[in-house]
Design a protein around this motif. Structure first.
Motif, PDB file in Angstrom:
ATOM      1  N   LYS A  24      -4.655  14.003   1.797  1.00  7.38           N
ATOM      2  CA  LYS A  24      -4.186  13.584   0.461  1.00  7.38           C
ATOM      3  C   LYS A  24      -3.516  12.200   0.492  1.00  7.38           C
ATOM      4  N   TYR A  25      -3.095  11.749   1.675  1.00 10.52           N
ATOM      5  CA  TYR A  25      -2.470  10.425   1.770  1.00 10.52           C
ATOM      6  C   TYR A  25      -3.444   9.349   2.261  1.00 10.52           C
ATOM      7  N   GLY A  26      -4.707   9.685   2.398  1.00 10.07           N
ATOM      8  CA  GLY A  26      -5.711   8.685   2.805  1.00 10.07           C
ATOM      9  C   GLY A  26      -5.435   8.116   4.194  1.00 10.07           C
ATOM     10  N   GLN A  27      -5.141   9.007   5.130  1.00 12.90           N
ATOM     11  CA  GLN A  27      -4.736   8.529   6.463  1.00 12.90           C
ATOM     12  C   GLN A  27      -5.921   8.303   7.411  1.00 12.90           C
ATOM     13  N   ASN A  28      -6.251   7.042   7.633  1.00 11.07           N
ATOM     14  CA  ASN A  28      -7.241   6.643   8.635  1.00 11.07           C
ATOM     15  C   ASN A  28      -6.604   5.496   9.407  1.00 11.07           C
ATOM     16  N   PHE A  29      -6.201   5.777  10.638  1.00 10.56           N
ATOM     17  CA  PHE A  29      -5.428   4.787  11.385  1.00 10.56           C
ATOM     18  C   PHE A  29      -6.352   3.852  12.158  1.00 10.56           C
ATOM     19  N   LEU A  30      -5.979   2.585  12.197  1.00  6.35           N
ATOM     20  CA  LEU A  30      -6.803   1.578  12.891  1.00  6.35           C
ATOM     21  C   LEU A  30      -6.628   1.682  14.400  1.00  6.35           C
ATOM     22  N   ILE A  31      -7.745   1.623  15.100  1.00  6.27           N
ATOM     23  CA  ILE A  31      -7.662   1.656  16.571  1.00  6.27           C
ATOM     24  C   ILE A  31      -8.588   0.589  17.164  1.00  6.27           C
ATOM     25  N   ILE A  54       2.050  -2.029   3.327  1.00 11.44           N
ATOM     26  CA  ILE A  54       1.970  -0.763   2.588  1.00 11.44           C
ATOM     27  C   ILE A  54       1.291   0.271   3.476  1.00 11.44           C
ATOM     28  N   GLY A  55       1.959   1.407   3.701  1.00  8.87           N
ATOM     29  CA  GLY A  55       1.365   2.482   4.494  1.00  8.87           C
ATOM     30  C   GLY A  55       1.181   2.104   5.957  1.00  8.87           C
ATOM     31  N   PRO A  56       2.281   1.987   6.722  1.00  8.57           N
ATOM     32  CA  PRO A  56       2.175   1.553   8.122  1.00  8.57           C
ATOM     33  C   PRO A  56       1.604   2.608   9.071  1.00  8.57           C
ATOM     34  N   GLY A  57       1.505   3.873   8.630  1.00  7.23           N
ATOM     35  CA  GLY A  57       0.990   4.909   9.537  1.00  7.23           C
ATOM     36  C   GLY A  57       1.934   5.090  10.708  1.00  7.23           C
ATOM     37  N   ILE A  58       1.425   4.890  11.937  1.00  7.43           N
ATOM     38  CA  ILE A  58       2.305   5.000  13.114  1.00  7.43           C
ATOM     39  C   ILE A  58       2.819   3.621  13.549  1.00  7.43           C
ATOM     40  N   VAL A  75       6.476   0.304   3.778  1.00 10.26           N
ATOM     41  CA  VAL A  75       6.737   1.422   2.871  1.00 10.26           C
ATOM     42  C   VAL A  75       5.754   2.544   3.203  1.00 10.26           C
ATOM     43  N   GLU A  76       6.300   3.677   3.642  1.00  6.21           N
ATOM     44  CA  GLU A  76       5.459   4.806   4.065  1.00  6.21           C
ATOM     45  C   GLU A  76       5.891   6.064   3.308  1.00  6.21           C
ATOM     46  N   ILE A  77       4.911   6.767   2.756  1.00  4.26           N
ATOM     47  CA  ILE A  77       5.213   7.952   1.930  1.00  4.26           C
ATOM     48  C   ILE A  77       5.397   9.225   2.752  1.00  4.26           C
ATOM     49  N   GLY A 100       9.002   5.983   1.114  1.00  2.00           N
ATOM     50  CA  GLY A 100       8.802   6.122  -0.325  1.00  2.00           C
ATOM     51  C   GLY A 100       7.375   5.877  -0.742  1.00  2.00           C
ATOM     52  N   ASP A 101       7.176   5.965  -2.045  1.00  2.00           N
ATOM     53  CA  ASP A 101       5.860   5.770  -2.644  1.00  2.00           C
ATOM     54  C   ASP A 101       5.777   4.324  -3.130  1.00  2.00           C
ATOM     55  N   ILE A 102       4.810   3.576  -2.629  1.00  2.00           N
ATOM     56  CA  ILE A 102       4.705   2.150  -2.964  1.00  2.00           C
ATOM     57  C   ILE A 102       4.603   1.928  -4.469  1.00  2.00           C
ATOM     58  N   LEU A 103       4.034   2.897  -5.188  1.00  2.00           N
ATOM     59  CA  LEU A 103       3.881   2.715  -6.637  1.00  2.00           C
ATOM     60  C   LEU A 103       5.230   2.843  -7.350  1.00  2.00           C
ATOM     61  N   ALA A 124      -2.102  -4.858   4.466  1.00  5.49           N
ATOM     62  CA  ALA A 124      -2.177  -3.392   4.582  1.00  5.49           C
ATOM     63  C   ALA A 124      -3.581  -2.910   4.894  1.00  5.49           C
ATOM     64  N   ASN A 125      -3.601  -1.749   5.533  1.00  4.41           N
ATOM     65  CA  ASN A 125      -4.813  -0.939   5.590  1.00  4.41           C
ATOM     66  C   ASN A 125      -4.538   0.128   4.536  1.00  4.41           C
ATOM     67  N   LEU A 126      -5.059  -0.097   3.337  1.00  2.00           N
ATOM     68  CA  LEU A 126      -4.612   0.687   2.176  1.00  2.00           C
ATOM     69  C   LEU A 126      -5.115   2.126   2.191  1.00  2.00           C
ATOM     70  N   TYR A 128      -7.082   4.724   0.521  1.00  2.00           N
ATOM     71  CA  TYR A 128      -8.175   4.415  -0.405  1.00  2.00           C
ATOM     72  C   TYR A 128      -8.043   5.097  -1.765  1.00  2.00           C
ATOM     73  N   TYR A 129      -7.272   6.222  -1.809  1.00  5.55           N
ATOM     74  CA  TYR A 129      -7.207   6.934  -3.090  1.00  5.55           C
ATOM     75  C   TYR A 129      -6.415   6.196  -4.158  1.00  5.55           C
ATOM     76  N   ILE A 130      -5.613   5.188  -3.752  1.00  2.27           N
ATOM     77  CA  ILE A 130      -4.856   4.433  -4.768  1.00  2.27           C
ATOM     78  C   ILE A 130      -5.010   2.914  -4.595  1.00  2.27           C
TER      79      ILE A 130
HETATM   80  N1  SAM Z   1      -1.465   1.056   8.555  1.00  2.00           N
HETATM   81  C1  SAM Z   1      -1.913   2.195   9.307  1.00  2.00           C
HETATM   82  C2  SAM Z   1      -3.081   1.804  10.173  1.00  2.00           C
HETATM   83  O1  SAM Z   1      -3.747   0.829   9.840  1.00  2.00           O
HETATM   84  O2  SAM Z   1      -3.317   2.464  11.175  1.00  2.00           O
HETATM   85  C3  SAM Z   1      -2.256   3.385   8.401  1.00  2.00           C
HETATM   86  C4  SAM Z   1      -3.243   3.116   7.294  1.00  2.00           C
HETATM   87  S1  SAM Z   1      -3.755   4.568   6.411  1.00  2.00           S
HETATM   88  C5  SAM Z   1      -5.315   4.036   5.784  1.00  2.00           C
HETATM   89  C6  SAM Z   1      -2.793   4.563   4.917  1.00  2.00           C
HETATM   90  C7  SAM Z   1      -1.304   4.844   5.071  1.00  2.00           C
HETATM   91  O3  SAM Z   1      -0.692   4.780   3.766  1.00  2.00           O
HETATM   92  C8  SAM Z   1      -0.969   6.188   5.636  1.00  2.00           C
HETATM   93  O4  SAM Z   1       0.029   6.044   6.610  1.00  2.00           O
HETATM   94  C9  SAM Z   1      -0.414   6.974   4.429  1.00  2.00           C
HETATM   95  O5  SAM Z   1       0.495   7.995   4.777  1.00  2.00           O
HETATM   96  C10 SAM Z   1       0.225   5.868   3.632  1.00  2.00           C
HETATM   97  N2  SAM Z   1       0.351   6.133   2.184  1.00  2.00           N
HETATM   98  C11 SAM Z   1      -0.463   6.880   1.392  1.00  2.00           C
HETATM   99  N3  SAM Z   1      -0.045   6.860   0.125  1.00  2.00           N
HETATM  100  C12 SAM Z   1       1.065   6.071   0.084  1.00  2.00           C
HETATM  101  C13 SAM Z   1       1.952   5.663  -0.970  1.00  2.00           C
HETATM  102  N4  SAM Z   1       1.773   6.043  -2.228  1.00  2.00           N
HETATM  103  N5  SAM Z   1       2.992   4.853  -0.643  1.00  2.00           N
HETATM  104  C14 SAM Z   1       3.184   4.459   0.645  1.00  2.00           C
HETATM  105  N6  SAM Z   1       2.371   4.799   1.663  1.00  2.00           N
HETATM  106  C15 SAM Z   1       1.324   5.590   1.386  1.00  2.00           C
END
Ligand code: SAM
Length: 285
Positions: A24-31, A54-58, A75-77, A100-103, A124-126, A128-130
């Motif tokens: 639900k958070y669109g988590q695909n981490f870059l490797i 936006i969305g730093p993941g790990i 900013v990480e949700i 928090g939520d970036i929005l 950011a690696n955004l 994708y759902y938002i």
């Molecule tokens: N930056 C990391 C990377 O490249 O490996 C993770 C990228 S992953 C595609 C998207 C990240 O955005 C996830 O960590 C997810 O939890 C976070 N995320 C999703 N919705 C979010 C929101 N509304 N506000 C902040 N972060 C959000």
């Protein structure tokens, strides 16, 4: 801290924290270190810059950003990622982690606090759902933004970049191009992420215009016309604008304006340039 761009190090961290990916958070981490280097280069970050991620993941890309910039805010949700970020980023004194939520974050206040109101670079690696609300929020919002360099779905990157007469051309293309100059920096295949997304991705850089390429008296009216023109793609522009509840326009008014512009009455919105939409807006004002 070991380079998280190396897949082995990422897997180790994920195991250590027993992290499970949240769809639900669109988590695909870059490797992929090459892709990470490319993003940082395209964003043109200097040691004087304040960067918002936006969305730093790990924290993989954050490590690269922290090395290049003066100051970084992330900013990480997902609350499960906060303790991980505290570990992976502990060596970097120039990184602020915001849960928090970036929005919902007050980006203008953040830029004021961290950069005395000077423009921020967003990288950011955004999720994708938002993608669209995040990008439009940054372009339309009141925070000063210099550039936005982001990983998005390939198809969305194409929609932002294209001009009239193509199937991808639409309200998003026009809105993005009103505010910024788009440039696709790289195409990125699914195997550069963990887990692998189902679709191809692309890195796009949006460099904000100092002034928009067209001038209109009422920006809001321009965007209502653009949205209405693409709501019903197969209809003529006259019918789309006449049918829109957001506008009070008669067929006669639209036909007359098109005539003044030298366009046929049966024209469709997808063939008009941003300049023509601006001209139409002024005529219908
Ligand atoms: N930056 C990391 C990377 O490249 O490996 C993770 C990228 S992953 C595609 C998207 C990240 O955005 C996830 O960590 C997810 O939890 C976070 N995320 C999703 N919705 C979010 C929101 N509304 N506000 C902040 N972060 C959000």
């Amino acid at each position: 801290m070991a380079d998280l761009g190396n897949p082995q190090n990422t897997i180790e961290i994920l195991k250590k924290y027993e992290f499970s990916f949240q769809k639900k958070y669109g988590q695909n981490f870059l490797i992929d270190t090459h892709v990470l280097d490319k993003i940082i280069r395209a964003a043109e970050i200097s040691s004087d810059d304040f960067v918002l991620e936006i969305g730093p993941g790990i924290g993989t890309m954050t490590q690269y950003l922290a090395e290049a910039a003066r100051e970084v805010a992330v900013v990480e949700i997902d609350d499960k990622l906060i303790p991980i970020l505290e570990e992976t980023l502990k060596e970097y004194e120039n990184v602020t982690i915001i849960h928090g939520d970036i929005l919902k974050v007050d980006i203008e206040g953040l830029v004021q606090e961290k950069n005395q109101g000077r423009p921020v670079k967003v990288v950011a690696n955004l999720p994708y759902y938002i993608t669209t609300p995040i990008i439009m929020g940054l372009l339309e919002g009141s925070a000063p933004v210099d550039s936005i360099t982001v990983m998005v779905q390939k198809e969305v990157a194409d929609r932002m970049k294209v001009g009239p007469g193509t199937k991808d051309y639409g309200a998003l293309s026009l809105a993005v191009q009103y505010y910024a100059r788009p440039e696709i920096v790289a195409n990125v295949p699914p195997n550069c992420f963990i887990p692998r997304p189902k679709v191809g991705s692309a890195v796009i850089r949006l460099t904000r215009h100092q002034t928009p390429p067209v001038q209109v008296q009422d920006e809001d009216f321009l965007f209502r016309i653009i949205r209405a023109s693409f709501n019903q793609r197969r209809k003529t522009l006259v019918n789309s604008l006449n049918n829109s509840p957001e506008l009070q326009l008669t067929k006669e008014q639209v036909t007359k304006a098109l005539e003044q512009m030298g366009l046929p009455a049966a024209v469709r919105g997808e063939t008009l340039t941003l300049e023509q939409f601006a001209e139409l807006t002024e005529l219908l004002q």
